[in-house]
Design an enzyme around this catalytic site. Structure first.
Site, PDB file in Angstrom:
ATOM      1  CB  SER A 179      -0.847  -0.025   1.274  1.00  0.00           C
ATOM      2  OG  SER A 179      -1.345   1.271   1.553  1.00  0.00           O
ATOM      3  CE1 TYR A 210      -3.713  -2.624   4.957  1.00  0.00           C
ATOM      4  CE2 TYR A 210      -2.793  -0.439   4.611  1.00  0.00           C
ATOM      5  CZ  TYR A 210      -3.449  -1.551   4.120  1.00  0.00           C
ATOM      6  OH  TYR A 210      -3.845  -1.591   2.809  1.00  0.00           O
ATOM      7  CE  LYS A 269      -1.246  -4.026   2.641  1.00  0.00           C
ATOM      8  NZ  LYS A 269      -1.562  -5.340   2.054  1.00  0.00           N
TER       9      LYS A 269
HETATM   10  N1  NAD Z   1      -8.693  -1.030  -1.810  1.00  0.00           N
HETATM   11  C1  NAD Z   1      -7.637  -0.216  -1.769  1.00  0.00           C
HETATM   12  O1  NAD Z   1      -7.713   0.952  -2.204  1.00  0.00           O
HETATM   13  C2  NAD Z   1      -6.322  -0.712  -1.212  1.00  0.00           C
HETATM   14  C3  NAD Z   1      -5.294   0.234  -0.999  1.00  0.00           C
HETATM   15  C4  NAD Z   1      -4.051  -0.219  -0.559  1.00  0.00           C
HETATM   16  C5  NAD Z   1      -3.851  -1.576  -0.347  1.00  0.00           C
HETATM   17  N2  NAD Z   1      -4.875  -2.471  -0.538  1.00  0.00           N
HETATM   18  C6  NAD Z   1      -4.615  -3.886  -0.287  1.00  0.00           C
HETATM   19  O2  NAD Z   1      -5.194  -4.668  -1.316  1.00  0.00           O
HETATM   20  C7  NAD Z   1      -5.633  -5.915  -0.765  1.00  0.00           C
HETATM   21  C8  NAD Z   1      -7.107  -6.174  -1.090  1.00  0.00           C
HETATM   22  O3  NAD Z   1      -7.883  -5.179  -0.472  1.00  0.00           O
HETATM   23  P1  NAD Z   1      -9.443  -4.982  -0.801  1.00  0.00           P
HETATM   24  O4  NAD Z   1      -9.652  -3.524  -0.783  1.00  0.00           O
HETATM   25  O5  NAD Z   1      -9.825  -5.776  -1.977  1.00  0.00           O
HETATM   26  O6  NAD Z   1     -10.086  -5.586   0.559  1.00  0.00           O
HETATM   27  P2  NAD Z   1     -11.406  -6.498   0.802  1.00  0.00           P
HETATM   28  O7  NAD Z   1     -11.713  -6.354   2.246  1.00  0.00           O
HETATM   29  O8  NAD Z   1     -12.451  -6.161  -0.203  1.00  0.00           O
HETATM   30  O9  NAD Z   1     -10.893  -7.988   0.495  1.00  0.00           O
HETATM   31  C9  NAD Z   1      -9.960  -8.650   1.292  1.00  0.00           C
HETATM   32  C10 NAD Z   1     -10.292 -10.119   1.301  1.00  0.00           C
HETATM   33  O10 NAD Z   1      -9.280 -10.821   2.072  1.00  0.00           O
HETATM   34  C11 NAD Z   1      -9.936 -11.866   2.775  1.00  0.00           C
HETATM   35  N3  NAD Z   1      -9.105 -12.301   3.922  1.00  0.00           N
HETATM   36  C12 NAD Z   1      -8.878 -11.600   5.065  1.00  0.00           C
HETATM   37  N4  NAD Z   1      -8.122 -12.315   5.906  1.00  0.00           N
HETATM   38  C13 NAD Z   1      -7.833 -13.485   5.280  1.00  0.00           C
HETATM   39  C14 NAD Z   1      -7.066 -14.621   5.648  1.00  0.00           C
HETATM   40  N5  NAD Z   1      -6.446 -14.693   6.833  1.00  0.00           N
HETATM   41  N6  NAD Z   1      -6.981 -15.653   4.762  1.00  0.00           N
HETATM   42  C15 NAD Z   1      -7.615 -15.581   3.563  1.00  0.00           C
HETATM   43  N7  NAD Z   1      -8.374 -14.538   3.174  1.00  0.00           N
HETATM   44  C16 NAD Z   1      -8.477 -13.489   4.022  1.00  0.00           C
HETATM   45  C17 NAD Z   1     -11.258 -11.254   3.194  1.00  0.00           C
HETATM   46  O11 NAD Z   1     -12.229 -12.260   3.537  1.00  0.00           O
HETATM   47  C18 NAD Z   1     -11.641 -10.427   1.970  1.00  0.00           C
HETATM   48  O12 NAD Z   1     -12.491 -11.153   1.092  1.00  0.00           O
HETATM   49  C19 NAD Z   1      -5.326  -5.854   0.733  1.00  0.00           C
HETATM   50  O13 NAD Z   1      -4.072  -6.460   0.998  1.00  0.00           O
HETATM   51  C20 NAD Z   1      -5.240  -4.382   0.995  1.00  0.00           C
HETATM   52  O14 NAD Z   1      -4.455  -4.069   2.128  1.00  0.00           O
HETATM   53  C21 NAD Z   1      -6.104  -2.059  -0.959  1.00  0.00           C
END
Ligand code: NAD
Length: 301
Positions: A152, A164, A168
């Site tokens: 991130s 977090y 990251k």
């Molecule tokens: N959405 C953004 O703008 C953004 C920004 C920076 C980083 N990220 C990173 O991108 C990734 C996806 O984020 P997202 O926004 O799609 O989140 P989200 O919450 O929509 O999806 C995350 C998924 O991970 C699953 N999960 C959580 N713990 C788990 C585990 N122990 N084992 C297996 N599955 C597990 C959850 O059930 C969920 O379906 C994350 O790593 C997040 O930190 C997202």
């Protein structure tokens, strides 16, 4: 269906929702057989439900693709191993793993509990290690493969997400270590720092100037998994809607030398005028956000 990943086997963690789901759907549409892993938890990591992974497998099958579900928790060694074992038992090989699974437990550092620190670091950082560990053993033998971690922009620091942010940052160092250690076996490792509309980003208390859809992130990941990116390793890419950016490799910014052993006094005399500091861009950004919040506006980031 395209053929960017024709014949490849790809495992995606956190593939039941958000970005992971988009990656799984796009990889399947581009010809990959996909292991869809998701523990099916809430944003803060509670209440696991296996239907979340199953639902994405059904979506892929309905579109004519090939997929299998794994509802395990990747923060355990057994969970990471099972993601890889299911790829091998179902499809006989493993060409790529994409570690997207993540949770949030926000708190200011001075109030953060062990129960807010440990699961966040375990899901992101250890959850990338467990899958990379098991997958890299297979890929080393195959002399080919791609590891992708999710980081991130907040690896630079975060006001209320020290857990977090630390995880990251750790993922970037893990990815670079994998890139270095596995290069001679033909295995690449890269990290993606996305900004996309999901349930996770919906909770951010500011309006994000640059944001896109999970599908934009999926397209970058599929490129990185493909033969077209065979030479790309050790990189961190941001994708935020129309923007794709590459992050700099960490390097010394400025050095200076003086003869003799250092003492605190000689350093206090020497350092400010020679080595100096590298101002932290996010400090002024945070100050601006706090000002906007005081004036009742929704801060921009
Ligand atoms: N959405 C953004 O703008 C953004 C920004 C920076 C980083 N990220 C990173 O991108 C990734 C996806 O984020 P997202 O926004 O799609 O989140 P989200 O919450 O929509 O999806 C995350 C998924 O991970 C699953 N999960 C959580 N713990 C788990 C585990 N122990 N084992 C297996 N599955 C597990 C959850 O059930 C969920 O379906 C994350 O790593 C997040 O930190 C997202």
């Amino acid at each position: 269906m395209g053929n960017f990943l024709a014949g490849k086997v790809v495992a995606v963690t956190g593939a039941g929702r958000g970005i992971g789901r988009a990656v799984a759907l796009c990889a399947a549409a581009e010809g990959a057989s996909v292991v869809v892993n998701d523990y099916g938890v809430s944003v803060d990591g509670e209440s696991p439900a296996s239907e979340v992974a199953e639902a994405v497998v059904k979506e892929i099958s309905a579109a004519g693709g090939e997929a299998v579900a794994v509802a395990d928790d990747v923060s355990t060694m057994a969970g990471g191993q099972r993601v890889v074992d299911v790829a091998l038992s179902s499809y006989g090989r493993l060409d790529g793993v994409v570690c997207v699974a993540g949770i949030l437990r926000e708190r200011m550092l001075f109030n953060m509990t062990e129960d807010e620190w440990d699961p966040v670091v375990a899901t992101h950082l250890k959850g990338t290690f467990t899958v990379f560990r098991a997958a890299s053993a297979v890929m080393r033998k195959q002399q080919a493969g791609t590891l992708i971690g999710f980081t991130s922009g907040n690896h630079q620091g975060s006001v209320s997400q020290a857990n977090y942010s630390a995880a990251k940052g750790g993922i970037i160092s893990l990815v670079r270590s994998a890139a270095l250690g596995l290069n001679k076996y033909g295995v690449t490792a890269n990290a993606v720092a996305p900004v996309a509309r999901t349930r996770m980003s919906a909770g951010v208390p500011m309006s994000l100037a640059e944001i896109g859809e999970p599908e934009d992130v999926a397209a970058l990941v599929v490129y990185l998994l493909s033969e077209r990116a065979r030479e790309v390793t050790g990189q961190v890419y941001t994708v935020a809607g129309p923007k794709i950016a590459v992050w700099a490799q960490p390097r010394e910014l400025r050095a200076a030398y003086a003869s003799g052993g250092w003492t605190p006094e000689t350093i206090a005399e020497f350092l400010p005028g020679s080595v100096g500091v590298d101002p932290m861009p996010m400090l002024s950004q945070v100050a601006g956000m706090e000002r906007a919040a005081r004036e009742g506006e929704r801060p921009n980031a």
